[in-house]
Design a protein around this motif. Structure first.
Motif, PDB file in Angstrom:
ATOM      1  N   LYS A 106      -1.282  -8.964  50.213  1.00 60.68           N
ATOM      2  CA  LYS A 106       0.059  -9.549  50.162  1.00 60.68           C
ATOM      3  C   LYS A 106       1.126  -8.505  50.447  1.00 60.68           C
ATOM      4  O   LYS A 106       2.144  -8.791  51.089  1.00 60.68           O
ATOM      5  CB  LYS A 106       0.293 -10.171  48.777  1.00 60.68           C
ATOM      6  CG  LYS A 106       1.667 -10.799  48.596  1.00 60.68           C
ATOM      7  CD  LYS A 106       1.828 -11.352  47.199  1.00 60.68           C
ATOM      8  CE  LYS A 106       3.217 -11.937  46.998  1.00 60.68           C
ATOM      9  NZ  LYS A 106       3.398 -12.453  45.607  1.00 60.68           N
ATOM     10  N   SER A 107       0.891  -7.274  49.981  1.00 56.66           N
ATOM     11  CA  SER A 107       1.881  -6.211  50.151  1.00 56.66           C
ATOM     12  C   SER A 107       1.839  -5.582  51.534  1.00 56.66           C
ATOM     13  O   SER A 107       2.676  -4.740  51.860  1.00 56.66           O
ATOM     14  CB  SER A 107       1.668  -5.130  49.088  1.00 56.66           C
ATOM     15  OG  SER A 107       1.796  -5.665  47.789  1.00 56.66           O
ATOM     16  N   SER A 127      10.264   6.744  46.162  1.00 55.99           N
ATOM     17  CA  SER A 127      10.677   6.562  44.763  1.00 55.99           C
ATOM     18  C   SER A 127      10.455   7.817  43.929  1.00 55.99           C
ATOM     19  O   SER A 127      11.083   7.990  42.891  1.00 55.99           O
ATOM     20  CB  SER A 127       9.915   5.385  44.140  1.00 55.99           C
ATOM     21  OG  SER A 127       8.543   5.715  43.939  1.00 55.99           O
ATOM     22  N   GLY A 128       9.553   8.704  44.376  1.00 54.78           N
ATOM     23  CA  GLY A 128       9.332   9.919  43.587  1.00 54.78           C
ATOM     24  C   GLY A 128       8.232  10.826  44.082  1.00 54.78           C
ATOM     25  O   GLY A 128       7.948  11.841  43.429  1.00 54.78           O
ATOM     26  N   LYS A 202       8.230   6.624  38.039  1.00 57.29           N
ATOM     27  CA  LYS A 202       8.916   5.978  39.163  1.00 57.29           C
ATOM     28  C   LYS A 202       7.928   5.422  40.180  1.00 57.29           C
ATOM     29  O   LYS A 202       8.089   4.302  40.676  1.00 57.29           O
ATOM     30  CB  LYS A 202       9.848   6.975  39.840  1.00 57.29           C
ATOM     31  CG  LYS A 202      11.100   7.317  39.042  1.00 57.29           C
ATOM     32  CD  LYS A 202      11.948   8.344  39.772  1.00 57.29           C
ATOM     33  CE  LYS A 202      13.214   8.670  39.013  1.00 57.29           C
ATOM     34  NZ  LYS A 202      14.024   9.706  39.711  1.00 57.29           N
ATOM     35  N   MET A 203       6.883   6.189  40.480  1.00 57.74           N
ATOM     36  CA  MET A 203       5.937   5.745  41.500  1.00 57.74           C
ATOM     37  C   MET A 203       5.085   4.576  41.016  1.00 57.74           C
ATOM     38  O   MET A 203       4.778   3.659  41.793  1.00 57.74           O
ATOM     39  CB  MET A 203       5.059   6.907  41.949  1.00 57.74           C
ATOM     40  CG  MET A 203       5.827   7.982  42.709  1.00 57.74           C
ATOM     41  SD  MET A 203       4.785   9.306  43.350  1.00 57.74           S
ATOM     42  CE  MET A 203       3.945   8.476  44.705  1.00 57.74           C
ATOM     43  N   ASP A 208       4.062  -1.365  41.227  1.00 59.19           N
ATOM     44  CA  ASP A 208       4.015  -2.718  40.669  1.00 59.19           C
ATOM     45  C   ASP A 208       5.052  -3.632  41.316  1.00 59.19           C
ATOM     46  O   ASP A 208       4.775  -4.811  41.577  1.00 59.19           O
ATOM     47  CB  ASP A 208       4.223  -2.669  39.157  1.00 59.19           C
ATOM     48  CG  ASP A 208       3.094  -1.933  38.442  1.00 59.19           C
ATOM     49  OD1 ASP A 208       2.021  -1.754  39.044  1.00 59.19           O
ATOM     50  OD2 ASP A 208       3.292  -1.520  37.277  1.00 59.19           O
ATOM     51  N   MET A 209       6.228  -3.081  41.593  1.00 62.83           N
ATOM     52  CA  MET A 209       7.287  -3.894  42.201  1.00 62.83           C
ATOM     53  C   MET A 209       6.930  -4.320  43.623  1.00 62.83           C
ATOM     54  O   MET A 209       7.361  -5.379  44.087  1.00 62.83           O
ATOM     55  CB  MET A 209       8.606  -3.109  42.211  1.00 62.83           C
ATOM     56  CG  MET A 209       9.244  -2.937  40.849  1.00 62.83           C
ATOM     57  SD  MET A 209      10.780  -1.978  40.912  1.00 62.83           S
ATOM     58  CE  MET A 209      11.812  -3.024  41.936  1.00 62.83           C
ATOM     59  N   GLU A 210       6.120  -3.529  44.309  1.00 57.32           N
ATOM     60  CA  GLU A 210       5.703  -3.867  45.667  1.00 57.32           C
ATOM     61  C   GLU A 210       4.633  -4.951  45.692  1.00 57.32           C
ATOM     62  O   GLU A 210       4.267  -5.448  46.762  1.00 57.32           O
ATOM     63  CB  GLU A 210       5.197  -2.626  46.397  1.00 57.32           C
ATOM     64  CG  GLU A 210       6.267  -1.600  46.706  1.00 57.32           C
ATOM     65  CD  GLU A 210       7.285  -2.084  47.725  1.00 57.32           C
ATOM     66  OE1 GLU A 210       6.988  -3.049  48.456  1.00 57.32           O
ATOM     67  OE2 GLU A 210       8.380  -1.508  47.788  1.00 57.32           O
ATOM     68  N   GLY A 211       4.101  -5.316  44.530  1.00 52.22           N
ATOM     69  CA  GLY A 211       3.141  -6.409  44.460  1.00 52.22           C
ATOM     70  C   GLY A 211       1.683  -6.004  44.519  1.00 52.22           C
ATOM     71  O   GLY A 211       0.800  -6.856  44.653  1.00 52.22           O
ATOM     72  N   PHE A 212       1.405  -4.701  44.419  1.00 52.23           N
ATOM     73  CA  PHE A 212       0.017  -4.256  44.391  1.00 52.23           C
ATOM     74  C   PHE A 212      -0.598  -4.584  43.032  1.00 52.23           C
ATOM     75  O   PHE A 212       0.088  -4.555  42.008  1.00 52.23           O
ATOM     76  CB  PHE A 212      -0.071  -2.751  44.644  1.00 52.23           C
ATOM     77  CG  PHE A 212       0.348  -2.342  46.024  1.00 52.23           C
ATOM     78  CD1 PHE A 212      -0.470  -2.594  47.119  1.00 52.23           C
ATOM     79  CD2 PHE A 212       1.561  -1.702  46.244  1.00 52.23           C
ATOM     80  CE1 PHE A 212      -0.092  -2.221  48.398  1.00 52.23           C
ATOM     81  CE2 PHE A 212       1.958  -1.326  47.517  1.00 52.23           C
ATOM     82  CZ  PHE A 212       1.127  -1.590  48.598  1.00 52.23           C
TER      83      PHE A 212
END
Length: 253
Positions: A106-107, A127-128, A202-203, A208-212
């Motif tokens: 999905k990602s 992000s880091g 951060k990473m 998680d925010m990217e949907g993995f």
């Protein structure tokens, strides 16, 4: 040599895709897999007047990680420790039928045919996944003593090329091996210690925010990684994350 390709064709993200069959003759067993696709595309353009098959590549030397193909159900093909561009036709039988499709996650949305958008990895890094401490101009290689065990660990995981095979094979579409390689690489070095708590928090948040998905330790990612990165890196990542979450819980809110 003759090969029969079952290739995923999809005009755009908004179109429905399907497998199409192509027969390619007069192939050399010493050709790489990508060279065979080049021959197919020349055939499509000159003889059939069809659009060529879109696929990613850059260096063709096993360095860039762009050649993201699932071949007969296996990311990068049947051989371990190689990328698609390092896979040669001698690994297949004459007249063999080969299924070729893009990463399925999905990602990693499909852009066209075998090309997927893997910019989610770039956003995780931004992000880091870097060292922002000003270390000045480059010094001598031995100016900052690093224990051999840590140096070896950093070198092993720094081999990650961010190809995404770990995501493509994971039943949860997890990118934990990728994140673990980047976090462990930097945290093992003296220059990276200053920001290691912020980095891992951060990473992982970006992951998680990217949907993995999450890691369930099936080790399928380790099995298909072209650079043979061990899931021991994920264990190290989990330790780093828990330690950082305890020290800086406010960063998770």
């Amino acid at each position: 040599m003759k090969l029969i390709f079952e290739i995923w064709r999809q005009e755009s993200p908004d179109h429905k895709g399907q497998f199409k069959t192509y027969e390619v003759n007069n192939l050399d067993t010493n050709m790489s897999f990508l060279e065979a696709l080049d021959v197919l595309n020349e055939q499509l353009l000159r003889e059939k007047k069809e659009e060529p098959v879109a696929f990613d590549y850059d260096c063709r030397e096993g360095i860039c990680g762009m050649c993201s193909l699932v071949i007969n159900g296996e990311p990068h093909g049947p051989l371990q420790g190689v990328t698609t561009c390092q896979l040669h036709l001698r690994s297949f039988k004459d007249s063999e039928r080969i299924t070729v499709e893009p990463w399925r996650a999905k990602s990693f949305p499909i852009v066209r045919d075998l090309v997927t958008d893997r910019s989610a990895f770039d956003r995780i890094i931004s992000s880091g996944g870097y060292i922002s401490v000003n270390t000045g101009s480059a010094g001598d290689a031995n100016a900052i003593p690093i224990e051999k065990a840590k140096a070896d660990q950093a070198f092993d995981v720094a081999a990650c090329i961010g190809c995404g095979a770990c995501v493509a094979t994971c039943k949860n579409s997890s990118a934990m091996l990728f994140v673990a390689a980047k976090v462990t690489h930097l945290s093992a070095l003296k220059q990276g210690e200053v920001e290691k708590e912020e980095r891992v928090l951060k990473m992982m948040t970006s992951h998680d925010m990217e949907g993995f998905g999450s890691c369930s330790q099936t080790k399928s990612c380790e099995a298909v990684c072209p650079k043979n990165i061990s899931t021991a890196a994920i264990t190290a990542l989990n330790r780093e994350y828990l330690r950082a979450a305890v020290k800086k819980p406010q960063a998770l809110s």
